[in-house]
Motif scaffolding. Sequence first.
Motif: not given
Lengths: 206, 176
Positions: A125-130, B120-135
């Motif tokens: 579900a998280f990946i769908v969100g991402v 997940g949605i927040l991560w999708g936005i945050g990673t694209q704005l911040g240029r990457g994730c925890t990895s």
Amino acid sequence: MGPLYPQELLNPEYNLLIGALIGIGFGFLLEASGFTNTRKLAGVFYGYDATVIKVFFTAALTALIGLFFMHYLGWIDITLTFYPKTFWIPTLIGGAIMGLGFVIGGFCPGTSLSAAASGKVDAMAFIVGVMLGIFGFIFTYDTLWESLRKSGNMGKVNIAQWIGIKEGLFIFLFTVIAIATFWIFQKWQDSWKQKMSEEDINDLGI
Amino acid sequence: MNTKRNKYMNSYVAGFLMGLLIIAAYYFSGEGLGSSGGYRDMAFGAINAISPEYAHSNPFVAPHVSGDHTPTHTWLVYELLGVIFGAILSAALYGRLKFVIGKAPHISNKKRIYLAIAGGILWGIGTQLGRGCTSGLVLSGMAVNSLSGYIGLLAIFGFGFIFAFIFKRLWIKKTN
């Protein structure tokens, strides 16, 4: 001398194969160390599970010290690698959004993929969100995000140079901070463990 | 009861091995370990497959579709395919390969799934704005002492601790 692929010392197919092999190792270690258990991940914020901080800082330190010596010995030229540019404003704001996403969603992108692969439905579900978030970002990029994303551009900045100290000294200081952090989080986890139910302790494997 | 399912690799050993993988990624490919970049490449690939015209007109996507290969033919996408395989391998070895919903016991399944999608949605936005994730942003950035990695570390975990305080009840059950 490395990096091999950017200097055309490795053909593109082998490069992708190495990417896949490194990915296998990464996915294996994420699963084996407990990063697919969302409760263990969230535990970093409450102190009941020290796994994340230990794995994460040990990995960073190992790579940092290893690459520093390899660079010093002339085995790798760091300047030829993916060396991220610093855009401090969007990284700070994006990081805050990710921090909220971490607490609410209980994963980050890498951990969610390994968790979903091992059968965690919440991670799927998280990946769908991402993916929804990324598509949303792309479709609204030029109206909402473009100027913000390009703001605060500092170029390629080394933190030690930015502070104004030698890189070796910075690495030493970071090592000391990491060891202190391990100790604090271990104590924190130990104090939680005394008041947790056996069921919770088993679930976390601590 | 302690079964193999609750057994995890020693954290320091796992971290050390992960560090060696980061070194290998930099040495062979000049890349850091990453995750969100691979997700992004998959999104680019999907958009390019559905509407190449749109992909070429969107300033965020366009630089990634102008080459002679598909946007998904990247190091990060192959690395992510490896992550899937590696995780299955480990979960099978430890006897953890099964469909479950991970959560704190007092949270309902439905609530957990909604929260996972929202996060997940927040991560999708945050990673694209911040240029990457925890990895890619933080771990791989810290490995080469990049300032951006440390800003990412402080932002994700610093704000994470603040939000964790606010949303404590999602993970910790209220005790009497």
